[in-house]
Write a protein that holds these residues in place. Structure first.
Motif, mmCIF file in Angstrom:
data_model
loop_
_atom_site.group_PDB
_atom_site.id
_atom_site.type_symbol
_atom_site.label_atom_id
_atom_site.label_comp_id
_atom_site.label_asym_id
_atom_site.label_seq_id
_atom_site.Cartn_x
_atom_site.Cartn_y
_atom_site.Cartn_z
ATOM 1 N N GLY A 29 9.255 -5.207 -5.594
ATOM 2 C CA GLY A 29 9.420 -4.136 -6.578
ATOM 3 C C GLY A 29 8.202 -3.984 -7.462
ATOM 4 O O GLY A 29 7.738 -2.867 -7.724
ATOM 5 N N ARG A 30 7.646 -5.093 -7.907
ATOM 6 C CA ARG A 30 6.454 -5.057 -8.758
ATOM 7 C C ARG A 30 5.240 -4.546 -7.983
ATOM 8 O O ARG A 30 4.468 -3.710 -8.497
ATOM 9 C CB ARG A 30 6.167 -6.458 -9.311
ATOM 10 N N ALA A 31 5.072 -5.049 -6.755
ATOM 11 C CA ALA A 31 3.887 -4.677 -5.977
ATOM 12 C C ALA A 31 3.903 -3.196 -5.609
ATOM 13 O O ALA A 31 2.893 -2.498 -5.719
ATOM 14 C CB ALA A 31 3.797 -5.540 -4.721
ATOM 15 N N VAL A 32 5.060 -2.710 -5.139
ATOM 16 C CA VAL A 32 5.148 -1.307 -4.736
ATOM 17 C C VAL A 32 4.997 -0.391 -5.948
ATOM 18 O O VAL A 32 4.300 0.631 -5.879
ATOM 19 C CB VAL A 32 6.489 -1.039 -4.014
ATOM 20 N N ALA A 33 5.614 -0.742 -7.069
ATOM 21 C CA ALA A 33 5.489 0.078 -8.274
ATOM 22 C C ALA A 33 4.040 0.157 -8.731
ATOM 23 O O ALA A 33 3.535 1.228 -9.088
ATOM 24 C CB ALA A 33 6.379 -0.482 -9.386
ATOM 25 N N ALA A 34 3.345 -0.980 -8.709
ATOM 26 C CA ALA A 34 1.939 -0.976 -9.111
ATOM 27 C C ALA A 34 1.094 -0.163 -8.152
ATOM 28 O O ALA A 34 0.204 0.593 -8.565
ATOM 29 C CB ALA A 34 1.430 -2.417 -9.187
ATOM 30 N N ALA A 35 1.373 -0.292 -6.843
ATOM 31 C CA ALA A 35 0.613 0.483 -5.858
ATOM 32 C C ALA A 35 0.879 1.976 -5.986
ATOM 33 O O ALA A 35 -0.006 2.801 -5.727
ATOM 34 C CB ALA A 35 0.973 0.009 -4.447
ATOM 35 N N ALA A 36 2.092 2.321 -6.425
ATOM 36 C CA ALA A 36 2.455 3.727 -6.594
ATOM 37 C C ALA A 36 1.991 4.271 -7.945
ATOM 38 O O ALA A 36 2.108 5.477 -8.204
ATOM 39 C CB ALA A 36 3.963 3.904 -6.460
ATOM 40 N N GLY A 37 1.499 3.386 -8.810
ATOM 41 C CA GLY A 37 1.001 3.819 -10.101
ATOM 42 C C GLY A 37 2.081 4.139 -11.102
ATOM 43 O O GLY A 37 1.890 4.992 -11.985
ATOM 44 N N VAL A 38 3.236 3.457 -10.980
ATOM 45 C CA VAL A 38 4.332 3.717 -11.936
ATOM 46 C C VAL A 38 4.744 2.409 -12.631
ATOM 47 O O VAL A 38 4.365 1.336 -12.234
ATOM 48 C CB VAL A 38 5.561 4.332 -11.222
ATOM 49 N N MET A 94 0.858 -1.178 0.000
ATOM 50 C CA MET A 94 0.000 0.000 0.000
ATOM 51 C C MET A 94 0.892 1.225 0.000
ATOM 52 O O MET A 94 1.863 1.294 0.767
ATOM 53 C CB MET A 94 -0.921 0.004 1.211
ATOM 54 N N VAL A 95 0.581 2.183 -0.872
ATOM 55 C CA VAL A 95 1.443 3.344 -1.050
ATOM 56 C C VAL A 95 0.599 4.614 -1.082
ATOM 57 O O VAL A 95 -0.434 4.665 -1.755
ATOM 58 C CB VAL A 95 2.260 3.241 -2.360
ATOM 59 N N ARG A 96 1.056 5.622 -0.350
ATOM 60 C CA ARG A 96 0.454 6.949 -0.417
ATOM 61 C C ARG A 96 1.497 7.911 -0.966
ATOM 62 O O ARG A 96 2.600 8.014 -0.420
ATOM 63 C CB ARG A 96 -0.024 7.391 0.970
ATOM 64 N N ARG A 97 1.169 8.583 -2.067
ATOM 65 C CA ARG A 97 2.112 9.460 -2.744
ATOM 66 C C ARG A 97 1.892 10.928 -2.374
ATOM 67 O O ARG A 97 0.796 11.335 -2.015
ATOM 68 C CB ARG A 97 1.994 9.301 -4.269
ATOM 69 N N ASP A 98 2.976 11.715 -2.519
ATOM 70 C CA ASP A 98 2.895 13.155 -2.289
ATOM 71 C C ASP A 98 3.950 13.836 -3.148
ATOM 72 O O ASP A 98 5.160 13.621 -2.952
ATOM 73 C CB ASP A 98 3.127 13.473 -0.810
ATOM 74 N N ASP A 99 3.522 14.640 -4.121
ATOM 75 C CA ASP A 99 4.432 15.394 -4.987
ATOM 76 C C ASP A 99 5.494 14.514 -5.650
ATOM 77 O O ASP A 99 6.695 14.822 -5.623
ATOM 78 C CB ASP A 99 5.131 16.505 -4.189
#
Length: 284
Positions: free
Chosen positions: A275-284, A200-205
């Motif tokens: 790496g795959r899971a975090v990238a997908a959660a971050a939308g990249v 699970m990832v929450r992005r900011d700027d």
């Protein structure tokens, strides 16, 4: 094989189930969906004197809203979790993950509470529940108590549930502003995960403000990847930076060697899947 003889009770209420368990002590087992228990009984790896069936307790099934939380009944099936509009909206990680469990037949019989209570380290649901920081409501002779997901599984196939307690429901905080993904590697659709990663990832700027990462089959219970979460905090939300951070994904884990994979292979695999899971959660 044929199981040993046992008494059977189809409970009509939580109180009836709790009373039956209290009377039987350690010799009783709870039947939810039966996807894990029935094979164990047939192999005579367990020989209970009493089987308490929760299939006739209507209050243990369904999804509802209560303030800032979703409440999912313990007897809600994986299929119902995966297709629930409320779960899809407020806890999409659970919905996405539930859709990957076993095959269609298993998802229509297996239950949320059954999977969590069985506490198989290769099961997907415990990691996803830990990632959303769910809370488990347990009912016993002295009333109900709430146990955080992080404290529920205490060891291999061992939980905080007492012999006379029933997992009633799972409370999930409504999560908005978070991206999520579950990535796992298994040999075939119906097989257990060799390794799984819930992110699970929450992005900011353009950066990762906060991350939650939990691991399946990297120890006796689902594990929180705290070293990786710390490495991801403030990390640029791009694949190269995320993959570099995921080099620490196996820190603090204790994977085992078995017929499906070695511990060394699992440590490598968890970095790739993270790496795959975090990238997908971050939308990249």
């Amino acid at each position: 094989m044929i199981p040993v003889a046992f008494d059977y009770l189809r409970a009509s209420s939580v109180d009836e189930a709790v009373a039956a368990l209290a009377g039987a002590g350690e010799d009783a087992k709870i039947l939810a969906g039966g996807q894990s228990l029935l094979p164990v009984l047939r192999l005579r790896l367990s020989a209970p004197s009493l089987l308490v069936d929760l299939g006739g307790v209507p209050e243990l099934r369904g999804v509802r809203e209560e303030g800032d939380s979703l409440v999912i009944g313990a007897m809600t099936t994986h299929d119902e979790v995966s297709t629930s509009p409320l779960v899809r909206q407020f806890a999409p990680l659970l919905a996405t993950m539930a859709a990957t469990i076993g095959d269609r037949q298993v998802r229509h019989r297996g239950t949320l509470g059954g999977s969590l209570s069985h506490a198989d380290p290769a099961a997907d649901m415990p990691a996803a529940a830990a990632a959303v920081e769910a809370r488990y409501v347990l009912a016993g002779p002295n009333g109900r108590r709430v146990v955080p997901a992080s404290d529920f599984a205490v060891d291999l196939f061992t939980t905080a549930l007492g012999d006379d307690e029933v997992l009633v429901e799972v409370q999930v905080p409504k999560l908005e502003g978070w991206g999520s993904h579950y990535e796992k590697f298994h040999r075939m659709v119906q097989a257990w995960a060799i390794v799984g990663v819930a992110a699970m990832v929450r992005r900011d700027d353009g950066a990762i403000a906060s991350a939650r990462v939990t691991l399946t089959n990297m120890g006796p219970t689902a594990l929180r990847a705290t070293a990786l979460e710390q490495a991801l905090a403030g990390c640029a939300a791009d694949r190269a930076a995320i993959e570099q951070a995921c080099a620490v994904a196996a820190e603090g884990t204790s994977p085992r060697d078995d017929l499906t994979a070695s511990a060394e292979y699992r440590r490598h695999l968890v970095q790739v899947l993270a790496g795959r899971a975090v990238a997908a959660a971050a939308g990249v």
